[in-house]
Scaffold this motif. Sequence first.
Motif, PDB file in Angstrom:
ATOM      1  N   ARG A 148       7.600  -1.463  -9.353  1.00 52.91           N
ATOM      2  CA  ARG A 148       6.915  -0.446  -8.976  1.00 52.91           C
ATOM      3  C   ARG A 148       5.096  -0.540  -9.504  1.00 52.91           C
ATOM      4  O   ARG A 148       4.344  -0.481  -8.703  1.00 52.91           O
ATOM      5  N   CYS A 149       5.188  -0.750 -10.609  1.00 57.91           N
ATOM      6  CA  CYS A 149       3.964  -1.287 -11.255  1.00 57.91           C
ATOM      7  C   CYS A 149       3.146  -2.682 -10.530  1.00 57.91           C
ATOM      8  O   CYS A 149       2.001  -2.461 -10.071  1.00 57.91           O
ATOM      9  N   GLY A 150       4.127  -3.655 -10.591  1.00 58.74           N
ATOM     10  CA  GLY A 150       3.609  -4.864 -10.132  1.00 58.74           C
ATOM     11  C   GLY A 150       3.171  -4.921  -8.979  1.00 58.74           C
ATOM     12  O   GLY A 150       2.447  -5.475  -8.471  1.00 58.74           O
ATOM     13  N   PHE A 151       3.996  -4.248  -7.937  1.00 61.02           N
ATOM     14  CA  PHE A 151       3.700  -4.655  -6.437  1.00 61.02           C
ATOM     15  C   PHE A 151       3.140  -3.289  -5.793  1.00 61.02           C
ATOM     16  O   PHE A 151       2.879  -3.251  -4.483  1.00 61.02           O
ATOM     17  N   ALA A 152       2.481  -2.202  -6.956  1.00 57.47           N
ATOM     18  CA  ALA A 152       1.721  -1.224  -6.196  1.00 57.47           C
ATOM     19  C   ALA A 152       0.183  -2.050  -5.553  1.00 57.47           C
ATOM     20  O   ALA A 152      -0.484  -2.747  -6.239  1.00 57.47           O
ATOM     21  N   GLY A 153       0.005  -1.374  -4.569  1.00 58.66           N
ATOM     22  CA  GLY A 153      -1.324  -1.617  -3.739  1.00 58.66           C
ATOM     23  C   GLY A 153      -2.406  -0.905  -3.758  1.00 58.66           C
ATOM     24  O   GLY A 153      -3.282  -1.350  -3.122  1.00 58.66           O
ATOM     25  N   ASP A 154      -2.349   0.293  -4.652  1.00 57.25           N
ATOM     26  CA  ASP A 154      -3.445   1.005  -4.916  1.00 57.25           C
ATOM     27  C   ASP A 154      -3.376   1.783  -6.142  1.00 57.25           C
ATOM     28  O   ASP A 154      -2.248   1.594  -6.971  1.00 57.25           O
ATOM     29  N   GLN A 155      -4.483   2.042  -6.741  1.00 59.44           N
ATOM     30  CA  GLN A 155      -4.625   2.720  -8.163  1.00 59.44           C
ATOM     31  C   GLN A 155      -3.564   3.917  -8.355  1.00 59.44           C
ATOM     32  O   GLN A 155      -2.863   3.966  -9.292  1.00 59.44           O
ATOM     33  N   GLU A 156      -3.503   4.494  -7.340  1.00 58.37           N
ATOM     34  CA  GLU A 156      -2.824   5.738  -7.742  1.00 58.37           C
ATOM     35  C   GLU A 156      -1.195   5.692  -7.566  1.00 58.37           C
ATOM     36  O   GLU A 156      -0.620   6.106  -8.449  1.00 58.37           O
ATOM     37  N   SER A 157      -0.887   4.708  -6.692  1.00 57.04           N
ATOM     38  CA  SER A 157       0.602   4.027  -6.765  1.00 57.04           C
ATOM     39  C   SER A 157       0.928   3.692  -8.146  1.00 57.04           C
ATOM     40  O   SER A 157       1.903   3.774  -8.863  1.00 57.04           O
ATOM     41  N   LYS A 209       0.728  -1.330   0.191  1.00 58.66           N
ATOM     42  CA  LYS A 209       0.088   0.043   0.167  1.00 58.66           C
ATOM     43  C   LYS A 209       0.880   1.347  -0.032  1.00 58.66           C
ATOM     44  O   LYS A 209       1.849   1.228   0.706  1.00 58.66           O
ATOM     45  N   GLY A 210       0.483   2.171  -0.800  1.00 62.61           N
ATOM     46  CA  GLY A 210       1.157   3.300  -0.876  1.00 62.61           C
ATOM     47  C   GLY A 210       2.540   3.504  -1.852  1.00 62.61           C
ATOM     48  O   GLY A 210       3.216   4.252  -2.000  1.00 62.61           O
ATOM     49  N   GLY A 211       2.498   2.300  -2.574  1.00 62.22           N
ATOM     50  CA  GLY A 211       3.890   2.207  -3.471  1.00 62.22           C
ATOM     51  C   GLY A 211       4.986   1.322  -3.121  1.00 62.22           C
ATOM     52  O   GLY A 211       5.373   1.123  -1.623  1.00 62.22           O
ATOM     53  N   PHE A 212       5.550   0.642  -4.064  1.00 65.60           N
ATOM     54  CA  PHE A 212       6.585  -0.257  -3.505  1.00 65.60           C
ATOM     55  C   PHE A 212       8.213   0.449  -3.504  1.00 65.60           C
ATOM     56  O   PHE A 212       8.298   1.321  -4.314  1.00 65.60           O
ATOM     57  N   GLU A 213       8.656   0.156  -2.354  1.00 69.03           N
ATOM     58  CA  GLU A 213      10.047   0.803  -2.214  1.00 69.03           C
ATOM     59  C   GLU A 213      11.059  -0.347  -2.225  1.00 69.03           C
ATOM     60  O   GLU A 213      10.802  -1.114  -0.982  1.00 69.03           O
ATOM     61  N   ARG A 214      12.181  -0.526  -3.050  1.00 67.44           N
ATOM     62  CA  ARG A 214      13.088  -1.598  -2.609  1.00 67.44           C
ATOM     63  C   ARG A 214      13.866  -1.244  -1.689  1.00 67.44           C
ATOM     64  O   ARG A 214      14.568  -0.317  -1.555  1.00 67.44           O
ATOM     65  N   ASP A 215      14.238  -2.333  -0.752  1.00 64.58           N
ATOM     66  CA  ASP A 215      15.087  -2.346   0.109  1.00 64.58           C
ATOM     67  C   ASP A 215      16.563  -2.519  -0.383  1.00 64.58           C
ATOM     68  O   ASP A 215      16.716  -3.787  -0.765  1.00 64.58           O
ATOM     69  N   THR A 216      17.514  -1.550  -0.301  1.00 68.51           N
ATOM     70  CA  THR A 216      18.882  -1.724  -1.023  1.00 68.51           C
ATOM     71  C   THR A 216      19.845  -1.965   0.195  1.00 68.51           C
ATOM     72  O   THR A 216      21.098  -1.558  -0.246  1.00 68.51           O
ATOM     73  N   ASP A 217      19.457  -2.318   1.095  1.00 67.25           N
ATOM     74  CA  ASP A 217      20.544  -2.541   2.126  1.00 67.25           C
ATOM     75  C   ASP A 217      21.000  -3.874   2.023  1.00 67.25           C
ATOM     76  O   ASP A 217      20.691  -4.769   3.013  1.00 67.25           O
ATOM     77  N   TYR A 218      22.208  -4.038   1.418  1.00 68.76           N
ATOM     78  CA  TYR A 218      22.852  -5.479   1.244  1.00 68.76           C
ATOM     79  C   TYR A 218      23.815  -5.511   1.971  1.00 68.76           C
ATOM     80  O   TYR A 218      24.366  -4.471   2.345  1.00 68.76           O
ATOM     81  N   ILE A 219      24.495  -6.710   2.010  1.00 67.32           N
ATOM     82  CA  ILE A 219      25.861  -6.897   2.871  1.00 67.32           C
ATOM     83  C   ILE A 219      26.833  -6.081   2.095  1.00 67.32           C
ATOM     84  O   ILE A 219      27.148  -6.519   0.837  1.00 67.32           O
ATOM     85  N   PRO A 220      27.732  -5.288   2.530  1.00 63.08           N
ATOM     86  CA  PRO A 220      28.420  -4.400   1.849  1.00 63.08           C
ATOM     87  C   PRO A 220      29.797  -4.905   1.663  1.00 63.08           C
ATOM     88  O   PRO A 220      30.782  -4.072   1.008  1.00 63.08           O
ATOM     89  N   ASP A 221      30.241  -6.012   1.711  1.00 63.60           N
ATOM     90  CA  ASP A 221      31.474  -6.640   1.727  1.00 63.60           C
ATOM     91  C   ASP A 221      31.727  -6.715   0.252  1.00 63.60           C
ATOM     92  O   ASP A 221      30.984  -6.984  -0.618  1.00 63.60           O
ATOM     93  N   ARG A 222      33.029  -6.493   0.067  1.00 66.27           N
ATOM     94  CA  ARG A 222      33.464  -6.796  -1.493  1.00 66.27           C
ATOM     95  C   ARG A 222      34.676  -7.653  -1.708  1.00 66.27           C
ATOM     96  O   ARG A 222      35.322  -7.813  -0.630  1.00 66.27           O
ATOM     97  N   ILE A 223      34.769  -8.264  -2.707  1.00 66.80           N
ATOM     98  CA  ILE A 223      35.752  -9.045  -3.313  1.00 66.80           C
ATOM     99  C   ILE A 223      36.769  -8.436  -4.266  1.00 66.80           C
ATOM    100  O   ILE A 223      36.516  -7.810  -5.162  1.00 66.80           O
ATOM    101  N   THR A 224      38.026  -8.031  -3.713  1.00 66.46           N
ATOM    102  CA  THR A 224      38.883  -7.243  -4.434  1.00 66.46           C
ATOM    103  C   THR A 224      40.243  -7.830  -4.855  1.00 66.46           C
ATOM    104  O   THR A 224      40.459  -8.934  -4.442  1.00 66.46           O
ATOM    105  N   LEU A 225      40.881  -6.932  -5.851  1.00 63.24           N
ATOM    106  CA  LEU A 225      42.176  -7.621  -6.427  1.00 63.24           C
ATOM    107  C   LEU A 225      43.125  -8.289  -5.032  1.00 63.24           C
ATOM    108  O   LEU A 225      43.820  -9.449  -5.189  1.00 63.24           O
TER     109      LEU A 225
END
Length: 332
Positions: free
Chosen positions: A201-210, A20-36
């Motif tokens: 955002r289209c697919g997971f919208a929970g109301d018409q306005e969103s 409801k109110g529109g889809f917001e993706r959670d982008t809080d991922y594990i921040p570790d990296r594999i480097t040279l």
Amino acid sequence: MTTTDDRTQAQDWTPRYLEKGGFERDTDYIPDRITLEEGRSQDPYVGQLESRTWPATPGRYRLVAARACPWANRSIIVRELLGLQDVISLGTPGPTHDARSWVFDLDPDETDPVLGIHRLQEAYLNRFPDYPKGITVPAMVEVGTTQVVTNDFPQITHDLFFEWRDHHRPDAPDLWPADCREEMEEVMKRVYTEVNNGVYRCGFAGDQESYDAAYDRLWTAMDWLEERLTGRRFLMGDTITEADVRLFTTLVRFDAVYHGHFKCNRNKLVEMPALWGYARDLFQTPGFGDTVDFEQVKQHYYVVHTDINPTAIVPRGPDLSGWHTPHHRERL
């Protein structure tokens, strides 16, 4: 093997997607990296690393990436384009899952043959016993400890290019060309916010306005891409870059899933001449179309999203034979 108890328990873990109110993706991922090297990056654009870093050691990691998922599909494509198949192994969970995790149900005994686990969730909990977030793909997993290293999907493909250069095939493409990187970053940002995430955002919208707002944003961006690709073969010009990889994984799913299931139905991809030709051009390039499994894609969306498609009926269409027709984009 999946037991009756497992299946019964899974029914109590049905994921929910409509918001409801529109889809917001959670982008809080594990921040570790594999480097040279541990603590040192080959990327000239990155300063001091703030997250934990792991050394880019051949054979140490397994990329777990479901072919059904667009975010995971991009990592499979980049691994193929750069020739890292013998350096980083690939584990492919099946297309359906519950709220707990992706499952290796395509492998014998429903167990990943290298990691020896049934659910990807096990690798997350091996490192973070109280991991509170969703179990996502792609994920880089350390083989020796069966612990997740990172699930930061944009950083994974970025580092496959910059940090594993010593192991690229000799003719690997330059996916991050220095002479256009600033513009490419802007293009990729718009592609991500308006198209990659826009269909969700289209697919997971929970109301018409969103939904209406998401729909308008998506098609504004799609029209921009149609215009941009009318006079150039790829997003940044004559050669394939990471920007093309990121756009492709959404376009290749558009008519099969997003047009109907996510209600992105102003028109189909096949009705946009430049985008359709561009998508076929990439699909017919080694490393792109051969990583796509349309049946797994449809199984994932139509079966997993039970609040959108409660019957779990998977459509038999559309006709996908057009992906192999001539595109004539080389003339550009």
